[in-house]
Design an enzyme around this catalytic site. Structure first.
Site, PDB file in Angstrom:
ATOM      1  N   ARG A  95      -3.824  -8.145   5.959  1.00 37.89           N
ATOM      2  CA  ARG A  95      -2.776  -7.148   5.723  1.00 37.89           C
ATOM      3  C   ARG A  95      -3.350  -5.823   5.229  1.00 37.89           C
ATOM      4  NH1 ARG A  95       1.338 -10.362   2.214  1.00 37.89           N
ATOM      5  NH2 ARG A  95       2.470  -8.392   2.130  1.00 37.89           N
ATOM      6  N   ASN A 127       7.487  -3.270  -3.115  1.00 39.95           N
ATOM      7  CA  ASN A 127       6.430  -3.224  -2.099  1.00 39.95           C
ATOM      8  C   ASN A 127       5.049  -3.279  -2.738  1.00 39.95           C
ATOM      9  OD1 ASN A 127       8.529  -2.990  -0.404  1.00 39.95           O
ATOM     10  ND2 ASN A 127       8.240  -0.832   0.071  1.00 39.95           N
ATOM     11  N   ASP A 129       2.377  -2.351  -0.792  1.00 37.91           N
ATOM     12  CA  ASP A 129       1.537  -1.637   0.182  1.00 37.91           C
ATOM     13  C   ASP A 129       0.910  -0.348  -0.334  1.00 37.91           C
ATOM     14  OD1 ASP A 129       3.681   0.232   0.277  1.00 37.91           O
ATOM     15  OD2 ASP A 129       4.573  -0.728   2.025  1.00 37.91           O
ATOM     16  N   HIS A 144       6.136  -6.185  -7.865  1.00 37.43           N
ATOM     17  CA  HIS A 144       5.439  -7.326  -7.248  1.00 37.43           C
ATOM     18  C   HIS A 144       3.949  -7.082  -7.079  1.00 37.43           C
ATOM     19  CE1 HIS A 144       9.547  -8.731  -5.394  1.00 37.43           C
ATOM     20  NE2 HIS A 144       9.462  -8.968  -6.694  1.00 37.43           N
ATOM     21  N   CYS A 152      -9.009 -11.198 -11.705  1.00 39.65           N
ATOM     22  CA  CYS A 152      -9.797 -12.395 -11.979  1.00 39.65           C
ATOM     23  C   CYS A 152      -8.891 -13.515 -12.499  1.00 39.65           C
ATOM     24  CB  CYS A 152     -10.888 -12.083 -13.006  1.00 39.65           C
ATOM     25  SG  CYS A 152     -11.841 -13.541 -13.452  1.00 39.65           S
ATOM     26  N   CYS A 176     -17.181 -12.022 -15.061  1.00 40.09           N
ATOM     27  CA  CYS A 176     -17.455 -13.415 -15.424  1.00 40.09           C
ATOM     28  C   CYS A 176     -17.904 -14.278 -14.241  1.00 40.09           C
ATOM     29  CB  CYS A 176     -16.223 -14.032 -16.103  1.00 40.09           C
ATOM     30  SG  CYS A 176     -14.893 -14.402 -14.956  1.00 40.09           S
ATOM     31  N   GLY A 213      16.198  -0.061   1.647  1.00 42.44           N
ATOM     32  CA  GLY A 213      15.353  -0.920   2.479  1.00 42.44           C
ATOM     33  C   GLY A 213      14.984  -2.257   1.875  1.00 42.44           C
ATOM     34  N   THR A 214      15.934  -2.852   1.159  1.00 46.10           N
ATOM     35  CA  THR A 214      15.677  -4.208   0.662  1.00 46.10           C
ATOM     36  C   THR A 214      16.804  -5.143   1.075  1.00 46.10           C
ATOM     37  OG1 THR A 214      15.325  -5.617  -1.277  1.00 46.10           O
ATOM     38  CG2 THR A 214      16.624  -3.621  -1.634  1.00 46.10           C
ATOM     39  N   GLU A 241      21.260  -2.410   7.803  1.00 48.63           N
ATOM     40  CA  GLU A 241      22.048  -3.649   7.806  1.00 48.63           C
ATOM     41  C   GLU A 241      22.745  -3.827   6.461  1.00 48.63           C
ATOM     42  OE1 GLU A 241      22.144  -5.536  10.468  1.00 48.63           O
ATOM     43  OE2 GLU A 241      20.554  -4.463  11.552  1.00 48.63           O
TER      44      GLU A 241
END
Ligand code: BJW
Ligand code: ZN
Length: 265
Positions: A95, A127, A129, A144, A152, A176, A213-214, A241
């Protein structure tokens, strides 16, 4: 008569009939005047805001819906990370490779420009991105996480993958020596400490809230516009939508974000 007025008011308050606008009318007079006077604005974005940049959405039948036969909620899950970290990295390495060649679109640019227009503008994005940052947005809460960071699993150290030449396999922690994981919130995982709390606080204090846009099915992100509405903000959805949130929105602007957002004024 009073009963009719009360019913009409109740319908408005519960948004049984959110105002509809199409790409030709763009915004109602009410939104126009709210936009002119708003002091604190919150924008919640999802994958649809990046669709016109060429980033596939999750639930629109795009290429990120399934990876090597696994639905995204299986490959992008905390359980898969425990079971098969290399498979998760293969998916994220792929991605990042796609995203490297993509640029912000008019929707990202418009939202970035709003930071100079309003006294307070908080962008809360689901997003991963990084396109909002590329467009110049600064006050961003990444609910997110980001595909451009690795974390790590042992000492929590972060690596910026934009600046590293990591392309394949599992990256190793410079501190580490243990394995790193994508610094994103997978299904069944907790959001970054404080991120939702900050977003919820801004939602409760904003006077205008855009939901862009969600599909509004993933929680707790989808509760942010609900918090804004309950606290009295004017809530506007931008999406081609309808979504489960449409009914609680004061206004629904039906169409692609890259076309609609630049026309709101
Ligand atoms: C356009 C457009 C154009 C197209 N212009 N628009 C309550 C009930 C039941 C379950 C839960 C619950 N609370 C929490 C859960 C569990 C779960 C959840 O919500 N599940 C639901 C699916 C039911 N939530 C979690 O696990 C969260 N963690 C959590 O809550 O921790 C505590 C906890 C754990 C376990 C149980 C209970 C509590 C974490 C969620 C993390 C989500 N991660 C992902 C993957 C990130 C990594 C990766 O990238 O691989 O994040 S899932 C995926 O969905 C991604 C997105 O950020 C997220 C939202 O999707 P989004 O952005 O809305 O995209 P789409 O594709 O769904 O929609 C695109 C939209 O754009 C559509 O509407 C189109 O119409 C529109 N569109 N073109 C404008 N041009
Ligand atoms: Zn480490």
């Amino acid at each position: 008569m009073i009963r009719e007025i009360a019913a009409a008011r109740r319908a408005l308050l519960t948004s049984e009939f959110p105002m509809q606008a199409t790409a030709t009318s763009i915004a109602s007079d009410e939104l126009h005047s709210r936009f002119a006077s708003a002091q604190s604005v919150l924008v919640l974005t999802g994958a649809g805001v990046s669709a016109e940049s060429g980033v596939p959405t999750f639930r629109g039948g795009g290429k990120t819906a399934v990876w090597k036969g696994m639905p995204f909620d299986v490959i992008s899950s905390g359980a898969m990370l425990e079971r098969n970290l290399p498979a998760v990295w293969e998916w994220f390495n792929y991605r990042r490779g796609v995203l490297r060649n993509l640029a912000p679109n008019a929707a990202h640019d418009t939202i970035a420009g709003w930071e100079n227009r309003f006294e307070r503008l908080t962008l809360v994005t689901q997003n991963v991105d990084g396109l909002h940052h590329l467009a110049g947005s600064r006050n961003v809460i990444e609910l997110h996480g980001s595909v451009w960071r690795a974390r790590c699993v042992t000492c929590d150290a972060r690596t910026n993958l934009r600046e590293s030449d990591h392309q394949e396999g599992v990256p190793v922690c410079f501190g580490c020596g243990d394995s790193m994981r994508p610094d994103v919130v997978l299904f069944g995982e907790m959001l970054p400490p404080g991120a939702f709390e900050r977003a919820a606080m801004e939602a409760a204090a904003c006077d205008l809230c855009f939901v862009v846009g969600t599909s509004a099915v993933v929680y707790p992100a989808a509760s942010i516009p609900e918090i804004a509405r309950a606290a009295g903000a004017y809530v506007v959805e931008v999406n081609p939508e309808p979504t489960p949130l449409s009914r609680i929105c004061n206004e629904v602007l039906s169409g692609p974000a890259g076309e609609i957002l630049p026309l709101i004024d």
